[in-house]
Design a protein around this motif. Sequence first.
Motif, short mmCIF file in Angstrom:
data_model
loop_
_atom_site.label_atom_id
_atom_site.label_comp_id
_atom_site.label_asym_id
_atom_site.label_seq_id
_atom_site.Cartn_x
_atom_site.Cartn_y
_atom_site.Cartn_z
N LEU A 197 -53.57 -13.14 -18.68
CA LEU A 197 -53.66 -12.48 -17.39
C LEU A 197 -52.43 -11.49 -17.60
N PRO A 198 -52.05 -10.52 -16.81
CA PRO A 198 -51.17 -9.57 -16.96
C PRO A 198 -49.83 -10.30 -16.62
N LEU A 199 -48.82 -10.30 -17.66
CA LEU A 199 -47.48 -10.96 -17.49
C LEU A 199 -46.75 -10.15 -16.29
N SER A 200 -46.74 -8.91 -16.20
CA SER A 200 -46.36 -8.31 -15.00
C SER A 200 -46.56 -8.94 -13.86
N ILE A 225 -47.88 -11.97 -13.25
CA ILE A 225 -47.48 -13.30 -13.09
C ILE A 225 -46.09 -13.22 -12.75
N ARG A 226 -45.10 -12.45 -13.14
CA ARG A 226 -43.86 -12.45 -12.97
C ARG A 226 -43.53 -11.85 -11.45
N THR A 227 -44.32 -11.08 -10.74
CA THR A 227 -44.14 -10.75 -9.58
C THR A 227 -44.66 -11.76 -8.39
N ILE A 228 -45.60 -12.55 -8.99
CA ILE A 228 -46.13 -13.73 -8.17
C ILE A 228 -44.96 -14.75 -8.13
N MET A 229 -44.35 -15.11 -9.49
CA MET A 229 -43.25 -15.98 -9.68
C MET A 229 -42.05 -15.72 -8.76
N LYS A 230 -41.63 -14.47 -8.87
CA LYS A 230 -40.42 -13.67 -7.98
C LYS A 230 -40.75 -13.72 -6.54
N SER A 231 -42.04 -13.68 -6.18
CA SER A 231 -42.06 -14.05 -4.60
C SER A 231 -41.94 -15.22 -4.07
N SER A 232 -41.64 -16.25 -4.90
CA SER A 232 -41.27 -17.53 -4.43
C SER A 232 -39.82 -17.61 -4.00
N ILE A 247 -45.66 -19.09 -21.11
CA ILE A 247 -45.98 -20.31 -20.66
C ILE A 247 -46.50 -20.47 -19.47
N VAL A 248 -46.49 -19.94 -18.50
CA VAL A 248 -46.64 -19.87 -17.07
C VAL A 248 -48.09 -19.00 -17.26
N CYS A 249 -48.26 -18.24 -17.74
CA CYS A 249 -49.46 -17.37 -17.70
C CYS A 249 -50.56 -18.24 -18.57
N ARG A 250 -50.38 -18.93 -19.75
CA ARG A 250 -51.16 -19.88 -20.47
C ARG A 250 -51.73 -21.08 -19.34
N ALA A 251 -50.53 -21.69 -18.54
CA ALA A 251 -50.98 -22.57 -17.76
C ALA A 251 -51.84 -22.31 -16.49
N THR A 252 -51.72 -20.96 -16.39
CA THR A 252 -52.41 -20.51 -15.06
C THR A 252 -53.87 -20.03 -15.31
N GLU A 253 -53.97 -19.66 -16.60
CA GLU A 253 -55.33 -19.65 -17.40
C GLU A 253 -56.17 -21.09 -17.35
N MET A 254 -55.19 -22.04 -17.77
CA MET A 254 -55.88 -23.30 -18.02
C MET A 254 -56.23 -23.79 -16.74
N PHE A 255 -55.34 -23.71 -15.57
CA PHE A 255 -55.65 -24.12 -14.20
C PHE A 255 -57.01 -23.50 -13.60
N ILE A 256 -57.09 -22.33 -14.04
CA ILE A 256 -58.30 -21.53 -13.35
C ILE A 256 -59.62 -21.78 -14.20
N GLN A 257 -59.32 -22.10 -15.25
CA GLN A 257 -60.38 -22.70 -16.10
C GLN A 257 -60.91 -24.05 -15.50
#
Length: 120
Positions: free
Chosen positions: A18-21, A23-30, A43-53
């Motif tokens: 997934l685009p890291l930019s 992921i960063r935007t979503i993380m910063k929105s918290s 790491i968060v990108c890979r975890a997100t991919e695994m969750f989606i899978q």
Amino acid sequence: MIGQHMDEAKSKPRDDCLPLSKIRTIMKSSPDIELVSQESLPIVCRATEMFIQHFITQAYVHSKDKKCIGYGDIAVAVENEENLHFLSDILPRKRLAGECIDMSKKKSSSPTKSDPEPQR
């Protein structure tokens, strides 16, 4: 040779990531996150991919038509899988209007603890 191959794998961008930019935007929105370190993004990108899978796999398992996954399949997976219940407000199961009216009548006819006692 192995070390060189590993270095190439580290520097080569993954096609399925997934685009890291984003992921960063979503993380910063918290509001709980002030700073997003560069090391945490992959790491968060890979975890997100695994969750989606996992999520899509569960939707497929609950799908009646194994050729296509629809909203109903995703909503059923959220409803039936305990580890996906946190998404139930975002992805509720579609209900017919009659079902909602019946549920509303049942709720209004049975007093809850938060309802005040009727005065006599």
